[in-house]
Design a protein around this motif. Structure first.
Motif, PDB file in Angstrom:
ATOM      1  N   VAL A 143     -27.726 -10.230 -15.404  1.00 27.43           N
ATOM      2  CA  VAL A 143     -27.206  -9.182 -14.467  1.00 27.43           C
ATOM      3  C   VAL A 143     -26.072  -9.746 -13.763  1.00 27.43           C
ATOM      4  N   SER A 144     -25.852 -11.128 -13.435  1.00 25.44           N
ATOM      5  CA  SER A 144     -24.783 -11.707 -12.769  1.00 25.44           C
ATOM      6  C   SER A 144     -25.010 -13.206 -13.158  1.00 25.44           C
ATOM      7  N   ALA A 145     -23.961 -13.406 -13.544  1.00 25.46           N
ATOM      8  CA  ALA A 145     -23.699 -15.126 -13.900  1.00 25.46           C
ATOM      9  C   ALA A 145     -23.799 -16.070 -12.793  1.00 25.46           C
ATOM     10  N   GLU A 146     -23.592 -15.475 -11.763  1.00 25.38           N
ATOM     11  CA  GLU A 146     -23.594 -16.379 -10.339  1.00 25.38           C
ATOM     12  C   GLU A 146     -24.653 -15.564  -9.390  1.00 25.38           C
ATOM     13  N   GLU A 147     -24.928 -16.286  -8.485  1.00 20.40           N
ATOM     14  CA  GLU A 147     -25.805 -15.651  -7.119  1.00 20.40           C
ATOM     15  C   GLU A 147     -24.845 -14.812  -6.388  1.00 20.40           C
ATOM     16  N   GLY A 199     -29.581  -0.051   1.207  1.00 21.03           N
ATOM     17  CA  GLY A 199     -29.171  -1.438   1.805  1.00 21.03           C
ATOM     18  C   GLY A 199     -28.340  -2.284   0.817  1.00 21.03           C
ATOM     19  N   THR A 200     -28.624  -3.493   0.858  1.00 25.06           N
ATOM     20  CA  THR A 200     -27.769  -4.356  -0.024  1.00 25.06           C
ATOM     21  C   THR A 200     -28.587  -4.938  -1.222  1.00 25.06           C
ATOM     22  N   VAL A 201     -28.021  -5.206  -2.204  1.00 28.48           N
ATOM     23  CA  VAL A 201     -28.851  -5.717  -3.517  1.00 28.48           C
ATOM     24  C   VAL A 201     -28.182  -6.944  -3.681  1.00 28.48           C
ATOM     25  N   HIS A 202     -29.377  -8.029  -3.882  1.00 26.92           N
ATOM     26  CA  HIS A 202     -28.859  -9.427  -3.972  1.00 26.92           C
ATOM     27  C   HIS A 202     -29.719  -9.823  -5.194  1.00 26.92           C
ATOM     28  N   CYS A 203     -28.804 -10.812  -6.059  1.00 26.36           N
ATOM     29  CA  CYS A 203     -29.422 -11.087  -7.461  1.00 26.36           C
ATOM     30  C   CYS A 203     -29.215 -12.558  -7.576  1.00 26.36           C
ATOM     31  N   PHE A 204     -30.234 -13.202  -7.913  1.00 26.37           N
ATOM     32  CA  PHE A 204     -30.310 -14.708  -8.470  1.00 26.37           C
ATOM     33  C   PHE A 204     -29.894 -14.916  -9.681  1.00 26.37           C
ATOM     34  N   ALA A 205     -29.056 -15.927  -9.961  1.00 24.17           N
ATOM     35  CA  ALA A 205     -28.698 -16.125 -11.370  1.00 24.17           C
ATOM     36  C   ALA A 205     -29.746 -16.673 -12.164  1.00 24.17           C
ATOM     37  N   GLU A 206     -30.569 -17.258 -11.700  1.00 27.32           N
ATOM     38  CA  GLU A 206     -31.621 -17.569 -12.638  1.00 27.32           C
ATOM     39  C   GLU A 206     -32.715 -16.465 -13.136  1.00 27.32           C
ATOM     40  N   SER A 207     -32.832 -17.156 -14.559  1.00 34.52           N
ATOM     41  CA  SER A 207     -34.021 -15.955 -15.201  1.00 34.52           C
ATOM     42  C   SER A 207     -35.352 -16.364 -14.744  1.00 34.52           C
ATOM     43  N   MET A 208     -35.928 -15.482 -14.214  1.00 36.69           N
ATOM     44  CA  MET A 208     -37.314 -15.927 -13.600  1.00 36.69           C
ATOM     45  C   MET A 208     -38.643 -14.977 -14.262  1.00 36.69           C
ATOM     46  N   SER A 209     -38.090 -14.218 -15.464  1.00 34.85           N
ATOM     47  CA  SER A 209     -39.234 -13.328 -15.772  1.00 34.85           C
ATOM     48  C   SER A 209     -38.844 -13.234 -17.384  1.00 34.85           C
ATOM     49  N   ALA A 210     -39.742 -12.491 -18.033  1.00 34.41           N
ATOM     50  CA  ALA A 210     -39.632 -12.162 -19.546  1.00 34.41           C
ATOM     51  C   ALA A 210     -39.923 -10.693 -19.702  1.00 34.41           C
TER      52      ALA A 210
END
Length: 318
Positions: A143-147, A199-210
């Motif tokens: 989704v994003s290469a960076e947080e 509101g706002t959407v925040h994305c972590f760069a780590e893959s944490m699910s399959a």
């Protein structure tokens, strides 16, 4: 135990091959708060229910099964909001279907920590990984290469596959107060766009699910192998939803919504092999957002199908 901070919603149906991996990923979460897993079994015909019960017996404070006696999905029931939401005690909710799983034991802790520090955030997500039915790695879903924070426009243009549903964590209070248009579309896209607009959407760069692609009975499998009629209906439903979403958001994202509607209109035109639908004013407005190259492809398919198929074969070989 204290009141759970997170209510995890899980849907299970004939997931005997996968459900243990999902359950293990839930109970392996390392948190400084309590959480609950509300898992709905929709009258599975295999051992899914038995496996869920085994985990409920081992982890009674975490795993809270909901065993149906009649299949609710076939009745059009929205299981997340109509069955699991009323039973939830958490401040936040997370979702994960029974054929998917989480890969980071700190997933919930990371997301809750962020949400607690940023009350303006309406949806916290992260990257994920696509795996096969057998669990083999396919590719990362980036989704994003960076947080970073994600603009709502990006979510709208991303379609239903913008992020993996099992990456979402959001406030329960928002799930209880979704806009009216939410009920028009029984798809992940409604969750993502409605929450993003609140509101706002925040994305972590780590893959944490399959996310398991094309597993037996999955929505992605049905779409991939669906008939032209199903593809057209799905596209029409998405367009109608976006019209209502545009009104709910007071046309704040109008231009972006028209662009996204154009992708669904293109699907309708390609499947129907006719431009008759463009006689309707709204569809004519959407058509303007389809690129010239895609219009050329469409005209070839409608008026010169043999040439269109020949070009497709040439491009495929190249």
């Amino acid at each position: 135990m204290s009141k759970p901070m997170v209510s995890v919603w899980c849907l299970a149906y004939n997931h005997e091959k996968y459900i243990k991996e999902a359950l293990e990923s839930f109970v392996s979460q390392k948190t400084n708060f309590s959480y609950e897993v509300l898992i709905n079994d929709d009258v599975s015909k295999d051992r899914t229910r038995e496996i869920i019960q085994e985990y409920a017996d081992r982890y009674p404070d975490i795993i809270k099964p909901v065993f149906q006696t009649e299949n609710q999905y076939s009745k059009g029931v929205r299981i997340f909001t109509e069955i699991l939401l009323p039973k939830s005690e958490g401040k936040y909710f997370a979702m994960c279907e029974g054929d998917d799983y989480w890969t980071d034991p700190h997933k919930l802790q990371k997301q809750v920590d962020y949400m607690e520090a940023h009350p303006e955030c309406s949806m916290c997500i992260h990257n994920s990984t696509y795996v096969t039915e057998n669990g083999e790695f396919l590719e990362d879903h980036i989704v994003s290469a960076e947080e970073r924070d994600i603009p709502t426009e990006e979510v709208i243009l991303g379609g239903g596959g913008f992020c993996s549903t099992n990456s979402i964590l959001a406030p329960i209070s928002l799930a209880k107060n979704m806009p009216e248009c939410f009920d028009m579309l029984h798809l992940d896209y409604a969750w993502q766009t409605c929450l993003a607009s609140m509101g706002t959407v925040h994305c972590f760069a780590e893959s944490m699910s399959a996310y398991r692609t094309f597993s037996e009975g999955s929505w992605s499998s049905q779409v991939e192998h669906g008939s032209a009629e199903k593809i057209i209906k799905n596209a029409q439903d998405n367009i109608r939803y976006l019209v209502a979403f545009d009104a709910e958001t007071k046309q704040q994202y109008h231009e972006t919504i028209l662009k996204q509607q154009s992708t669904h209109l293109l699907n309708i035109l390609f499947q129907s092999k006719s431009k008759d639908i463009l006689k309707e004013p709204h569809y004519a407005e959407i058509y303007k957002y389809i690129s010239r190259s895609r219009r050329l492809q469409l005209n070839l398919k409608i008026h010169c199908p043999h040439l269109y198929n020949l070009m497709g074969k040439i491009l495929h070989k190249a």
